[in-house]
Write an enzyme that holds these catalytic residues in place. Structure first.
Site, PDB file in Angstrom:
ATOM      1  N   LYS A 123       0.813  -1.218   0.000  1.00 34.36           N
ATOM      2  CA  LYS A 123       0.000   0.000   0.000  1.00 34.36           C
ATOM      3  C   LYS A 123       0.847   1.267   0.000  1.00 34.36           C
ATOM      4  O   LYS A 123       0.454   2.273  -0.583  1.00 34.36           O
ATOM      5  CB  LYS A 123      -1.001   0.007   1.147  1.00 34.36           C
ATOM      6  CG  LYS A 123      -0.474  -0.191   2.542  1.00 34.36           C
ATOM      7  CD  LYS A 123      -1.632  -0.260   3.541  1.00 34.36           C
ATOM      8  CE  LYS A 123      -1.135  -0.484   4.972  1.00 34.36           C
ATOM      9  NZ  LYS A 123      -0.540  -1.844   5.128  1.00 34.36           N
ATOM     10  N   ASN A 149      -1.194   6.916   6.378  1.00 29.38           N
ATOM     11  CA  ASN A 149      -0.206   6.057   7.029  1.00 29.38           C
ATOM     12  C   ASN A 149       1.187   6.238   6.438  1.00 29.38           C
ATOM     13  O   ASN A 149       2.073   5.437   6.668  1.00 29.38           O
ATOM     14  CB  ASN A 149      -0.651   4.590   6.901  1.00 29.38           C
ATOM     15  CG  ASN A 149       0.020   3.685   7.916  1.00 29.38           C
ATOM     16  OD1 ASN A 149       0.131   4.021   9.081  1.00 29.38           O
ATOM     17  ND2 ASN A 149       0.480   2.525   7.458  1.00 29.38           N
ATOM     18  N   HIS A 161      -1.477  -8.705  11.904  1.00 28.74           N
ATOM     19  CA  HIS A 161      -2.100  -7.982  13.021  1.00 28.74           C
ATOM     20  C   HIS A 161      -3.217  -8.792  13.698  1.00 28.74           C
ATOM     21  O   HIS A 161      -4.209  -8.223  14.169  1.00 28.74           O
ATOM     22  CB  HIS A 161      -2.680  -6.648  12.535  1.00 28.74           C
ATOM     23  CG  HIS A 161      -1.667  -5.756  11.877  1.00 28.74           C
ATOM     24  ND1 HIS A 161      -0.495  -5.394  12.488  1.00 28.74           N
ATOM     25  CD2 HIS A 161      -1.668  -5.159  10.657  1.00 28.74           C
ATOM     26  CE1 HIS A 161       0.194  -4.594  11.669  1.00 28.74           C
ATOM     27  NE2 HIS A 161      -0.489  -4.454  10.564  1.00 28.74           N
TER      28      HIS A 161
END
Length: 397
Positions: free
Chosen positions: A69, A92, A138
């Site tokens: 990303k 981010n 995660h």
């Protein structure tokens, strides 16, 4: 100066509690405290979404996914800037979007969005929402892999009519999400009602651009976008920029001039016909594997603090490795693995020695690559310091 404890404040009358994406809502007490007060918990991306009506007319591209990303975000931003479209990159990556001056009318905000940021966002209506891939990650923050994938999927649930969804359908989860988007619209589900969609061949009218990295042609013309993972990143960027109205020539110019991100397969220099590549960001074997796939003859510098005791993910690309040069704590272990696989290995010990050893052995047309498959903390403060050391040492050759 006195700081209040948010867990002791009576939240009645507050609109929201704004938290960092790093706050684990599945176990942090602020989540229950806010819930008991009937107050939402949001992040900075939601604040940006709420501020959008006050900004000059613009578009928003949101990019999420487990891997790629950052590169996809930076690539889309670069293509837009190269084409003369006002653009800001945030989320981010880079500076926080709320810390930037607003774009003029016609600008495009390009946001990298982690699952944590999406969890704290409820009204971000992306003109183009992009999903690169989904692999397990995660999982300490979610109820299994399905919960993690559902977090990514929410980016599309926030889209309204006329929006575009770009999904790289190279894994089972992304295929499922693309299929669900299409079928839910056909069934009248508001989840994707009215989405304007294209696929990689610009077919269909259901709002989803389903792209495959295998459809990409021209990758050899884009120096900073080598390897199968960058084919996927480029596929997503091309589809996104087409959805934004850019021409093929504008997109090609951006792809050809994209410089890459620091420490991610970063081309540092070419000396005596040998290319030096800094992939210090690759801190595990899974991240290193695509780098090994990108070039046919590699002098591979690897090692550091190991995260696993194997290099299994890299094994399919051992035929691209001319020789290995091991450093750091994992050096002896990785040397044994590579020798068992029949590869030439030098136990260099330090990065400086590994570069000297590899430079002495490499021939014109070959690549010397730092792609450590390890954390850096035995010899460097972080992967960035390791990458900067590689850059400096190569500069002294």
């Amino acid at each position: 100066m006195t700081f209040a404890d948010p867990l002791e404040i009576d939240l009645a009358g507050y609109d929201s509690v704004v938290v960092s994406p790093g706050v684990p809502l599945n176990r942090h007490p602020i989540a229950e405290h806010a819930r008991n007060a009937g107050v939402s918990v949001i992040g900075d991306i939601e604040l940006f979404a709420l501020a959008r009506p006050s900004l000059p007319p613009h578009k928003v591209v949101g990019i999420t996914g487990t891997n790629g990303k950052s590169t996809t975000t930076a690539l889309i931003h670069h293509i837009l800037e190269t084409a003369g479209v006002p653009s800001l990159m945030g989320g981010n990556i880079g500076l926080p979007i709320l810390g930037r001056d607003p774009l003029p009318g016609g600008g495009v905000y390009v946001l990298e969005l982690s699952s944590y940021q999406i969890d704290l966002t409820f009204s971000l209506d992306c003109d183009v929402a992009v999903l690169t891939n989904i692999t397990p990650d995660h999982l300490d923050r979610y109820e299994g892999f399905a919960g993690y994938a559902a977090s990514k999927e929410r980016l599309f649930a926030m889209q309204s009519a006329g929006s575009v969804a770009v999904i790289a359908t190279d894994d089972d989860q992304t295929k499922r999400i693309a299929s669900f988007l299409r079928h839910s619209r056909e069934g009248g589900n508001p989840y994707s009602q009215g989405l304007e969609v294209m696929d990689s061949r610009l077919r269909g009218n259901d709002g989803v651009v389903a792209v495959l990295s295998t459809d990409i042609t021209g990758q050899s013309r884009w120096p900073a976008l080598q390897g199968p993972h960058n084919a996927q990143n480029a596929a997503c960027a091309i589809a996104t920029c087409k959805a934004l109205g850019l021409t093929d020539d504008q997109i090609e110019q951006g792809l050809a001039t994209y410089p890459g991100l620091p420490h991610r397969m970063e081309r540092i220099a070419e000396k005596d016909g040998v290319l030096y590549v800094n992939d210090s960001k690759a801190t595990n074997a899974t991240a290193t594997a695509p780098a090994l796939a990108a070039y046919p003859k590699i002098h591979w510098i690897l090692g550091g603090v190991p995260k696993t005791d194997d290099l299994d993910d890299c094994a399919p690309f051992y035929d691209h490795v001319v020789a290995g040069y091991t450093i750091g704590q994992a050096g002896p272990m990785f040397a044994d693995i590579l020798r068992t696989a029949g590869k030439l290995v030098t136990e260099s010990g330090t990065l400086e020695q590994a570069i000297a050893d590899a430079a002495a052995a490499a021939k014109p047309g070959e690549v010397v690559m730092l792609s450590p498959a390890c954390a850096s903390f035995d010899q460097f403060s972080d992967y960035e310091a390791r990458g900067e050391a590689f850059r400096t040492l190569v500069g002294t050759l």
